[in-house]
Design a protein around this motif. Structure first.
Motif, PDB file in Angstrom:
ATOM      1  N   HIS A  22       1.091  -1.146  -0.228  1.00 57.51           N
ATOM      2  CA  HIS A  22       0.046   0.181   0.109  1.00 57.51           C
ATOM      3  C   HIS A  22       0.504   1.150   0.415  1.00 57.51           C
ATOM      4  CE1 HIS A  22      -3.437  -2.561   0.647  1.00 57.51           C
ATOM      5  NE2 HIS A  22      -2.860  -2.847   1.418  1.00 57.51           N
ATOM      6  N   THR A 153      -5.578   0.457  -3.556  1.00 62.90           N
ATOM      7  CA  THR A 153      -4.713  -0.152  -4.091  1.00 62.90           C
ATOM      8  C   THR A 153      -4.760  -1.912  -5.403  1.00 62.90           C
ATOM      9  OG1 THR A 153      -4.208  -1.508  -2.043  1.00 62.90           O
ATOM     10  CG2 THR A 153      -2.904   1.147  -2.743  1.00 62.90           C
ATOM     11  N   SER A 300       8.069 -14.585  -6.050  1.00 57.65           N
ATOM     12  CA  SER A 300       8.018 -13.136  -4.670  1.00 57.65           C
ATOM     13  C   SER A 300       6.122 -13.746  -4.921  1.00 57.65           C
ATOM     14  CB  SER A 300       8.307 -12.723  -5.172  1.00 57.65           C
ATOM     15  OG  SER A 300       8.045 -11.841  -4.822  1.00 57.65           O
ATOM     16  N   SER A 303       4.868  -9.280   0.309  1.00 55.29           N
ATOM     17  CA  SER A 303       5.066  -8.866   2.010  1.00 55.29           C
ATOM     18  C   SER A 303       4.657  -9.351   3.643  1.00 55.29           C
ATOM     19  CB  SER A 303       5.561  -7.018   1.715  1.00 55.29           C
ATOM     20  OG  SER A 303       4.082  -7.041   1.739  1.00 55.29           O
ATOM     21  N   VAL A 329      12.608 -15.149  -3.061  1.00 53.56           N
ATOM     22  CA  VAL A 329      11.766 -14.200  -2.082  1.00 53.56           C
ATOM     23  C   VAL A 329      12.241 -15.173  -0.797  1.00 53.56           C
ATOM     24  CG1 VAL A 329      11.665 -12.189  -0.676  1.00 53.56           C
ATOM     25  CG2 VAL A 329      12.019 -12.273  -3.120  1.00 53.56           C
ATOM     26  N   TRP A 361      14.660 -10.479   0.443  1.00 47.60           N
ATOM     27  CA  TRP A 361      13.936  -9.202  -0.475  1.00 47.60           C
ATOM     28  C   TRP A 361      14.960  -8.602  -1.347  1.00 47.60           C
ATOM     29  CZ3 TRP A 361       9.747  -7.793   0.809  1.00 47.60           C
ATOM     30  CH2 TRP A 361       8.917  -6.951  -0.029  1.00 47.60           C
ATOM     31  N   VAL A 362      14.233  -8.640  -2.460  1.00 43.68           N
ATOM     32  CA  VAL A 362      15.554  -7.849  -4.112  1.00 43.68           C
ATOM     33  C   VAL A 362      14.506  -7.140  -4.580  1.00 43.68           C
ATOM     34  CG1 VAL A 362      16.097 -10.683  -4.252  1.00 43.68           C
ATOM     35  CG2 VAL A 362      13.259  -9.611  -5.644  1.00 43.68           C
ATOM     36  N   GLN A 364      12.723  -5.844  -6.664  1.00 45.69           N
ATOM     37  CA  GLN A 364      11.319  -7.030  -7.810  1.00 45.69           C
ATOM     38  C   GLN A 364      11.774  -6.378  -9.109  1.00 45.69           C
ATOM     39  OE1 GLN A 364       8.563  -9.008  -5.957  1.00 45.69           O
ATOM     40  NE2 GLN A 364       7.241  -8.225  -7.416  1.00 45.69           N
ATOM     41  N   HIS A 379       2.218 -14.567  -5.693  1.00 41.60           N
ATOM     42  CA  HIS A 379       0.784 -14.828  -5.232  1.00 41.60           C
ATOM     43  C   HIS A 379      -0.220 -13.904  -5.162  1.00 41.60           C
ATOM     44  CE1 HIS A 379       2.175 -10.921  -3.723  1.00 41.60           C
ATOM     45  NE2 HIS A 379       1.151 -10.329  -3.027  1.00 41.60           N
ATOM     46  N   TRP A 382      -1.579  -7.723  -5.809  1.00 41.82           N
ATOM     47  CA  TRP A 382      -2.116  -6.572  -7.732  1.00 41.82           C
ATOM     48  C   TRP A 382       0.117  -5.653  -8.279  1.00 41.82           C
ATOM     49  CZ3 TRP A 382      -3.927  -6.627 -11.572  1.00 41.82           C
ATOM     50  CH2 TRP A 382      -4.123  -5.350 -12.222  1.00 41.82           C
ATOM     51  N   ASN A 383       0.388  -5.290  -6.962  1.00 40.36           N
ATOM     52  CA  ASN A 383       1.496  -4.579  -7.734  1.00 40.36           C
ATOM     53  C   ASN A 383       2.609  -5.435  -8.348  1.00 40.36           C
ATOM     54  OD1 ASN A 383       0.782  -1.740  -6.157  1.00 40.36           O
ATOM     55  ND2 ASN A 383       1.617  -3.357  -4.334  1.00 40.36           N
ATOM     56  N   SER A 384       3.121  -6.834  -7.583  1.00 40.69           N
ATOM     57  CA  SER A 384       2.749  -7.749  -8.281  1.00 40.69           C
ATOM     58  C   SER A 384       2.892  -8.055  -9.726  1.00 40.69           C
ATOM     59  CB  SER A 384       3.514  -9.005  -7.710  1.00 40.69           C
ATOM     60  OG  SER A 384       4.336  -8.832  -6.365  1.00 40.69           O
ATOM     61  N   GLU A 387       3.394  -4.884 -12.176  1.00 45.24           N
ATOM     62  CA  GLU A 387       4.730  -5.138 -12.592  1.00 45.24           C
ATOM     63  C   GLU A 387       5.116  -6.496 -13.001  1.00 45.24           C
ATOM     64  OE1 GLU A 387       6.735  -5.045  -8.464  1.00 45.24           O
ATOM     65  OE2 GLU A 387       5.914  -3.357  -7.715  1.00 45.24           O
ATOM     66  N   ASP A 403      -7.618  -9.592  -1.986  1.00 45.42           N
ATOM     67  CA  ASP A 403      -8.035  -9.602  -3.749  1.00 45.42           C
ATOM     68  C   ASP A 403      -7.390 -10.984  -4.976  1.00 45.42           C
ATOM     69  OD1 ASP A 403      -5.433  -8.537  -3.214  1.00 45.42           O
ATOM     70  OD2 ASP A 403      -5.606  -7.123  -4.449  1.00 45.42           O
ATOM     71  N   GLN A 404      -6.100 -11.289  -3.775  1.00 45.37           N
ATOM     72  CA  GLN A 404      -5.433 -11.868  -4.852  1.00 45.37           C
ATOM     73  C   GLN A 404      -6.300 -13.658  -5.493  1.00 45.37           C
ATOM     74  OE1 GLN A 404      -2.450 -13.174  -1.609  1.00 45.37           O
ATOM     75  NE2 GLN A 404      -2.345 -11.180  -1.197  1.00 45.37           N
TER      76      GLN A 404
HETATM   77  N1  UPG Z   1       8.414  -6.503  -3.536  1.00 42.92           N
HETATM   78  C1  UPG Z   1      10.161  -6.136  -3.588  1.00 42.92           C
HETATM   79  N2  UPG Z   1      11.191  -7.415  -3.272  1.00 42.92           N
HETATM   80  C2  UPG Z   1      10.856  -8.210  -2.973  1.00 42.92           C
HETATM   81  C3  UPG Z   1       9.190  -8.228  -3.094  1.00 42.92           C
HETATM   82  C4  UPG Z   1       8.239  -7.615  -3.135  1.00 42.92           C
HETATM   83  O1  UPG Z   1      10.295  -4.750  -3.614  1.00 42.92           O
HETATM   84  O2  UPG Z   1      11.528  -9.212  -2.151  1.00 42.92           O
HETATM   85  C5  UPG Z   1       7.824  -5.577  -3.637  1.00 42.92           C
HETATM   86  C6  UPG Z   1       7.197  -5.976  -5.341  1.00 42.92           C
HETATM   87  O3  UPG Z   1       7.391  -4.970  -6.302  1.00 42.92           O
HETATM   88  C7  UPG Z   1       5.656  -4.829  -4.965  1.00 42.92           C
HETATM   89  C8  UPG Z   1       5.428  -5.334  -3.123  1.00 42.92           C
HETATM   90  O4  UPG Z   1       6.852  -5.237  -2.813  1.00 42.92           O
HETATM   91  O5  UPG Z   1       5.808  -4.093  -5.391  1.00 42.92           O
HETATM   92  C9  UPG Z   1       4.122  -6.300  -2.918  1.00 42.92           C
HETATM   93  O6  UPG Z   1       3.101  -6.053  -3.698  1.00 42.92           O
HETATM   94  P1  UPG Z   1       1.653  -6.804  -3.743  1.00 42.92           P
HETATM   95  O7  UPG Z   1       2.836  -8.010  -4.948  1.00 42.92           O
HETATM   96  O8  UPG Z   1       0.690  -6.044  -4.291  1.00 42.92           O
HETATM   97  O9  UPG Z   1       2.099  -7.787  -2.524  1.00 42.92           O
HETATM   98  P2  UPG Z   1       1.705  -7.379  -0.878  1.00 42.92           P
HETATM   99  O10 UPG Z   1       2.750  -7.010  -0.266  1.00 42.92           O
HETATM  100  O11 UPG Z   1       0.614  -8.915   0.003  1.00 42.92           O
HETATM  101  O12 UPG Z   1       0.746  -6.691  -0.573  1.00 42.92           O
HETATM  102  C10 UPG Z   1      -1.099  -6.659  -0.234  1.00 42.92           C
HETATM  103  C11 UPG Z   1      -1.974  -7.170  -0.266  1.00 42.92           C
HETATM  104  C12 UPG Z   1      -2.577  -8.215  -1.565  1.00 42.92           C
HETATM  105  C13 UPG Z   1      -2.820  -6.444  -2.511  1.00 42.92           C
HETATM  106  C14 UPG Z   1      -1.680  -5.005  -2.350  1.00 42.92           C
HETATM  107  C15 UPG Z   1      -2.268  -4.085  -2.717  1.00 42.92           C
HETATM  108  O13 UPG Z   1      -1.639  -8.720   0.213  1.00 42.92           O
HETATM  109  O14 UPG Z   1      -3.008  -8.925  -1.919  1.00 42.92           O
HETATM  110  O15 UPG Z   1      -3.324  -6.833  -4.099  1.00 42.92           O
HETATM  111  O16 UPG Z   1      -0.890  -5.289  -0.773  1.00 42.92           O
HETATM  112  O17 UPG Z   1      -3.441  -3.955  -1.972  1.00 42.92           O
END
Ligand code: UPG
Length: 483
Positions: A22, A153, A300, A303, A329, A361-362, A364, A379, A382-384, A387, A403-404
């Motif tokens: 977020h 988000t 990955s 978080s 990761v 942690w990398v 990403q 997983h 949404w950000n992943s 991306e 939301d996943q």
């Molecule tokens: N990331 C890194 N390095 C790592 C692993 C992750 O930079 O080694 C970053 C990745 O690029 C991304 C973020 O961490 O930008 C992770 O975000 P996301 O993929 O959305 O996962 P969550 O951290 O699980 O995010 C929470 C919820 C997810 C929801 C998101 C946005 O778990 O379900 O979609 O928030 O609301």
């Protein structure tokens, strides 16, 4: 900026939910707004404020970006997990909410300078942009008479699915009544032929009086009161769903992919890691350099996700047995149960030494852009996901929560840019799915074609003629009009 100019600019308070997935999009939004001369107060909880180590660099780059912190009453070493979201939310309500009210009143006063930066005069607050989860802030902003926008988000398809949950309850489709998890859900407009029970947001698997269910329902109801919704998606990715959302939410700004719009508008001089709350292991990039093009599966789970030791071992065996090089990761807080500690089987250690790299942690975005990466096991946060789309990397989805589930269904069957292995995690399924994603030529070609097409559309969206670029202009214009 001249003082008179600064005094007449808009001033927006951004209130992120205190978790990485977020904070990252909210901080991208902050930079986009500051780049246009808008004043932004970025309000983090004290814990995250300390972890945002690049605050100074950001404020130097964007003089109208002001970082403030607010207590959250959580132990300083408590990293949020998805299981603790409800607790975090309760604590924010009881401790942070009254303080936030005072802060809003102070920032909104035209003549009060106690919270304003000493270097640049900050104009009175003109708008609040909350994370959609922080809906308790809506009451206070309304009380102070400041318009509220919400950044959701999640994807448009997940947001729309959440919005339709009250309808499913009313129609008696929820809560579940021991139905087959493959039972089709036909009553979400725009997704009639797509969703099954197992694809609904994870809280739908709970009884409707469960605190987590209530937590999500409260957000769904509250968000209908905000003046506008901002989404980290782009029009060509979810056109039909966005038109459905527009029937209930008249003002929507789609600005995604945020990280790409930021690079397009602001340039590349600050790394994508400025919002990271964790230390990155950058040695993985050298390891990737040593791998063949398109050969590596990057794993990955974001978080917050937790794995049991059994799941971790099944995944690990599956990866080793697939024979593919992997970058994985594994966060130190990822194992859900400490007491299950056992020695790691020797074949896993040997297999990893031979063709794997495990990191805490990398970076990403950089990893996904590396030519050695040929697949992304995610997983479906949404950000992943966005991306991964930007990088044009085929995905394998193992959604856990919130939301996943919806995202993974869209990746597999909606956009056809990956494979969905939801609700399974045994080693033979992992091996089979990893091989299917990385090896099966026909399927891979189809997926590649589709994901590359969306990657291209995403590039258009953030270019000067694109929808996200233009929507950002509109948002800036609208925020400036609110002064
Ligand atoms: N990331 C890194 N390095 C790592 C692993 C992750 O930079 O080694 C970053 C990745 O690029 C991304 C973020 O961490 O930008 C992770 O975000 P996301 O993929 O959305 O996962 P969550 O951290 O699980 O995010 C929470 C919820 C997810 C929801 C998101 C946005 O778990 O379900 O979609 O928030 O609301």
């Amino acid at each position: 900026m001249e003082e008179s100019e600064s005094e007449s600019a808009a001033h927006v308070l951004l209130l992120p939910f205190p978790a990485q997935g977020h904070i990252t999009p909210m901080l991208s939004l902050a930079q986009l707004l500051c780049h246009a001369g808008i004043h932004v107060t970025f309000l983090s909880t004290e814990h995250n404020h300390r972890l945002l180590t690049q605050r100074r660099a950001l404020s130097a780059r964007f003089p109208t970006l002001h970082f403030e912190s607010i207590p959250d009453a959580l132990p300083p070493d408590q990293a949020p997990t998805i299981h603790s979201l409800h607790d975090i939310s309760s604590s924010l309500r009881s401790v942070t909410k009254p303080l936030l009210r005072d802060l809003l009143i102070t920032l909104a006063k035209k003549d009060d300078e106690s919270y304003r930066s000493t270097t640049i005069r900050c104009p009175p607050l003109s708008c609040v942009i909350i994370d959609g989860i922080m809906c308790f802030a809506i009451d206070m902003a309304e009380e102070v008479g400041i318009p509220v926008f919400a950044l959701r988000t999640v994807s448009a398809c997940s947001f729309w699915c959440y919005s339709c949950i009250p309808d499913l309850i009313q129609q008696g489709q929820l809560p579940f009544q021991d139905q087959d998890m493959d039972h089709p859900i036909k009553d979400i407009p725009g997704m009639e032929a797509l969703l099954r029970l197992r694809d609904l947001p994870s809280f739908c698997r709970m009884p409707i009086d469960h605190p987590s269910f209530k937590f999500f329902m409260e957000q769904i109801e509250a968000i209908t009161r905000v003046s506008a919704i901002i989404l980290n998606t782009f029009d060509d990715l979810e056109p039909l769903i966005l038109s459905q959302i527009a029937t209930r939410f008249p003002k929507i700004y789609t600005l995604g992919p945020f990280h790409a719009l930021l690079k397009s508008r602001v340039g590349d001089d600050l790394s994508s890691s400025v919002s990271s709350l964790r230390h990155e292991d950058r040695r993985c990039m050298a390891w990737l350099d040593s791998q063949q093009s398109g050969s590596v599966i990057f794993v990955s789970f974001g978080s917050l996700a937790k794995l049991s030791r059994v799941q971790l071992l099944e995944f690990w065996h599956g990866l080793i047995n697939s024979g593919k090089p992997f970058l994985w990761v594994v966060r130190s807080d990822m194992l859900s149960s400490e007491q299950e500690e056992h020695a790691t089987p020797v074949e896993l250690k040997d297999g990893t030494k031979e063709r794997g790299y495990i990191a805490e942690w990398v970076p990403q975005e950089e990893v996904l852009a590396h030519k050695a990466v040929g697949g992304f096991w995610t997983h479906s946060g949404w950000n992943s996901t966005i991306e991964g789309i930007w990088a044009g990397v085929p995905m394998l989805c193992w959604p856990q929560l919130a939301d996943q589930q919806v995202n993974s269904r869209w990746v597999g069957e909606g956009w056809k840019i990956g494979l969905d292995m939801k609700d399974t995690c045994d080693r033979s399924t992992v091996e089979k799915m990893v091989r299917a994603l990385m090896e099966e030529a026909d399927q891979r070609e189809q997926i590649f074609k589709s994901v590359h097409n969306f990657a291209k559309l995403a590039r258009h969206a953030v270019s000067e003629d694109g929808s996200s670029y233009k929507n950002l202009e509109k948002l800036i214009e609208d925020l400036n009009e609110k002064i």
